[in-house]
Design an enzyme around this catalytic site. Structure first.
Site, PDB file in Angstrom:
ATOM      1  CE1 TYR A  74     -68.257 -14.639  18.643  1.00  0.00           C
ATOM      2  CE2 TYR A  74     -67.340 -13.381  16.833  1.00  0.00           C
ATOM      3  CZ  TYR A  74     -67.401 -13.667  18.175  1.00  0.00           C
ATOM      4  OH  TYR A  74     -66.626 -12.965  19.045  1.00  0.00           O
ATOM      5  NE  ARG A 138     -70.939  -8.083  27.994  1.00  0.00           N
ATOM      6  CZ  ARG A 138     -69.851  -8.214  27.274  1.00  0.00           C
ATOM      7  NH1 ARG A 138     -68.786  -7.526  27.550  1.00  0.00           N
ATOM      8  NH2 ARG A 138     -69.780  -9.057  26.232  1.00  0.00           N
ATOM      9  CE  LYS A 156     -66.293 -14.921  21.166  1.00  0.00           C
ATOM     10  NZ  LYS A 156     -65.508 -13.769  21.475  1.00  0.00           N
ATOM     11  CD  GLU A 227     -66.258 -14.694  24.815  1.00  0.00           C
ATOM     12  OE1 GLU A 227     -65.069 -14.991  24.686  1.00  0.00           O
ATOM     13  OE2 GLU A 227     -66.767 -13.690  24.285  1.00  0.00           O
ATOM     14  CG  ASP A 228     -70.075 -12.536  26.185  1.00  0.00           C
ATOM     15  OD1 ASP A 228     -69.174 -11.710  25.926  1.00  0.00           O
ATOM     16  OD2 ASP A 228     -70.898 -12.900  25.330  1.00  0.00           O
ATOM     17  CG  ASP A 250     -62.380 -12.998  23.310  1.00  0.00           C
ATOM     18  OD1 ASP A 250     -61.263 -12.815  22.797  1.00  0.00           O
ATOM     19  OD2 ASP A 250     -63.441 -12.874  22.683  1.00  0.00           O
ATOM     20  CG  ASP A 251     -65.943 -10.305  26.949  1.00  0.00           C
ATOM     21  OD1 ASP A 251     -66.521 -10.338  25.860  1.00  0.00           O
ATOM     22  OD2 ASP A 251     -66.088 -11.182  27.821  1.00  0.00           O
ATOM     23  CG  ASN A 394     -70.351  -6.814  18.420  1.00  0.00           C
ATOM     24  OD1 ASN A 394     -70.247  -6.305  17.321  1.00  0.00           O
ATOM     25  ND2 ASN A 394     -69.346  -7.412  19.023  1.00  0.00           N
ATOM     26  CG  ASN A 438     -65.797 -10.197  15.376  1.00  0.00           C
ATOM     27  OD1 ASN A 438     -65.411 -10.974  16.236  1.00  0.00           O
ATOM     28  ND2 ASN A 438     -67.061 -10.037  15.065  1.00  0.00           N
TER      29      ASN A 438
END
Ligand code: NAD
Length: 545
Positions: A74, A138, A156, A227-228, A250-251, A394, A438
């Protein structure tokens, strides 16, 4: 280099090889091999290969060595892997390629019902529990990495298994290829995705509407984690789907919950009443706004009116203080917490805003490393006995300040958390420990709670419940050390605690569909969660007992 990348250590004090069972022996061999690999990316490919070849050994290794393995599977090493995806993407296991990586693209739209519906014959559809879906637009703080985002979906899900006890066979990583605007990838003949520019927001959302419907029809019990996704898609996706399906972003929500949990602890430790907290966000993208709104909602749940809660927040983006009166058109996601004080348009830099607001807490989600300068940290230490500084961007290079800088800039008084791991710091003869805010503290517990309660949707209250579960999960010893987050090695126990809190919140809201769990006590729910978890060291027949 973080200390957990320490050079290979011979196994000391543990059982001798003859005392180890066959799986344990394989795990010890793999660990020794892992430690002998000098290069981070090679460590990643070694572990990814192991996951494909022998999941039990991979998860036994990761689960028993979270601090050492998480930075590889990760953040931060996963970022490197996603950047190099076309060269390293691991071949899927021959036995079941779909389960390890499902790639879809816009051209699949007309056939999506057949494509996704057809997965039923290859995957145990009634047992599929969780999918992580990205378009790679992203990735972490690294921008558009196209189908390289698959590394994030897989990473993940590995954590869902290692930290949340989900069975690896019940997970499905998906990357959707909508093209890429990354010039390097577009020019790279070896890029494994389509070398076309990103499709319009309209086309992506059109695809996602059919995708979400087909996924739910095919896998009715599955939780879908987005995610992302870049901000202009992340918010519409969340708002369109959150009342229809068990899904979350999640973001936006996972980050919101993990930072809220750390903030609950930090507000307690800085000794300032909630009504007197002043919280400044540096970065107003999907994560910054998501976190700010989550904490704002928490203030409301603690008894403040909506307006009073909103008055405790300031956001700064690349143009300065986010304000209604600053003369540009604010994107919709920034409007809710935009300020309207007369001075707002003059406040263009972080330093100016810090001096104007004199915040109790400064949170960075800007993707820009080193922006919390010595001057800003010293100012925070002037305004506060215990300044709260969270440098959450991050990977490590993008963190707004390092832990060492925060400790030195505040003379050791900082309450600090970061997104990526930092080592403890010795300062004036005293040892200081950083918090790592995190998302991996939250999403496995939130996910497994949502899965086991078989929720019909994931309302904001469930996200808040996960934050409270995390904040309450510290042991008395961790609390005495003034830690913001529990020891990551206890992540399974933490996930269990969060899952129980989430299941109870789902029952209270009536979004649970698992009737078997209704009316059960906390202890009974906890026993149920434990029983449902995958344990890599047990044989298949022992798992269900
Ligand atoms: P984003 O690109 O959507 O938003 C970045 C924001 O920062 C924007 O508002 C932008 O205007 C602002 N910004 C950029 N440069 C700036 C500058 N020089 N001065 C002032 N503002 C500037 O990104 P995001 O999705 O919101 O993610 C932000 C960061 O949060 C990433 O680095 C990501 O890794 C991190 N993150 C951390 C966690 C965690 O676990 N702690 C979770 C999610 C995201």
């Amino acid at each position: 280099m973080p200390a957990h990348f320490a050079p290979s250590q011979p196994l000391q004090g543990g059982p001798s090889p003859s005392q180890l069972g066959p799986k344990e022996l394989l795990i010890e061999r793999a660990l020794t091999r892992l430690r002998s690999i000098p290069n981070d990316l090679e460590k990643y490919t070694f572990l990814a290969g192991l996951r494909g070849r022998n999941p039990d050994v991979f998860y036994g290794l990761v689960g028993g060595n979270m601090k050492e393995c998480c930075p590889i599977i990760y953040t931060p090493v996963i970022g490197l892997a996603c950047q190099n995806w076309s060269l390293i993407h691991p071949p899927p296991p021959e036995s079941d390629p779909t389960i390890d990586a499902l790639y879809l693209s816009y051209s699949d739209l007309p056939n999506l019902p057949q494509l996704i519906g057809g997965l039923k014959t290859r995957l145990p559809h009634d047992q599929m529990q969780i999918s992580v879906v990205t378009d790679g637009s992203r990735v972490l703080g690294l921008g558009d990495l196209g189908v390289g985002g698959m590394g994030i979906s897989q990473g993940k899900l590995s954590l869902y298994v290692a930290a949340g006890g989900v069975n690896p066979k019940a997970t499905l990583p998906i990357a959707i290829d909508f093209g890429t605007d990354n010039e390097t990838l577009l020019a790279d003949p070896l890029y494994v995705g389509q070398r076309i520019r990103r499709l319009s927001q309209e086309k992506c959302l059109e695809f996602m509407e059919v995708f979400m419907r087909c996924m739910h029809e095919t896998f009715p019990n599955m939780v879908i984690q987005h995610e992302d996704w870049q901000t202009p898609l992340a918010f519409p996706l969340l708002h369109k789907n959150r009342d229809l399906y068990p899904c979350f972003n999640d973001d936006i929500q996972g980050t919101g919950a993990v930072v809220l949990a750390g903030a609950i602890r930090a507000f307690h430790l800085n000794g300032v009443a909630l009504k007197d907290q002043k919280i400044l966000f540096f970065g107003a993208g999907s994560s910054g706004v998501g976190v700010a709104e989550t904490i704002c909602k928490y203030f409301e749940l603690q008894g403040m009116s909506e307006d009073e809660a909103k008055s405790k927040f300031w956001l700064v983006d690349s143009k300065g203080l986010v304000a209604h009166n600053r003369g540009d058109t604010l994107p919709s996601h920034k409007k809710y917490l935009a300020r309207s004080e007369p001075d707002a348009p003059k406040l263009r830099t972080l330093k100016e805003v810090v001096e104007h607001v004199q915040p109790t807490a400064l949170l960075g989600l800007s993707t820009v490393g080193g922006t919390f300068t010595k001057e800003i940290l010293e100012a925070m230490a002037t305004y506060n006995k215990r300044p709260i500084v969270f440098a959450l961007s991050n990977p490590v290079a993008q963190a707004e300040c390092t832990f060492e800088e925060a400790v030195e800039g505040t003379d050791g008084r900082v309450l600090y958390a970061s997104g990526s791991p930092f080592d403890p710091v010795e300062y004036k003869g005293k040892r200081y420990e950083p918090g790592q805010g995190n998302n991996m503290y939250i999403f496995p517990g939130l996910g497994i709670g949502a899965i086991l309660a078989r929720v019909s949707k994931i309302p904001e209250e469930l996200v808040h419940a996960s934050a409270q579960g995390l904040a309450d999960s510290l042991t008395p010893e961790e609390t005495a050390r003034h830690l913001l987050y529990p020891d990551i090695e206890r992540i399974r126990e933490v996930s269990i605690k969060i899952a129980v809190t989430v299941i109870q919140a789902a029952q209270k809201l009536g979004v649970d569909r698992n009737e078997e769990l209704r009316g059960k006590s906390s202890a009974e729910i906890e026993a149920y969660v434990r029983k449902g978890m995958y344990h890599p060291l047990l044989e298949a027949e022992q798992q269900a007992q």
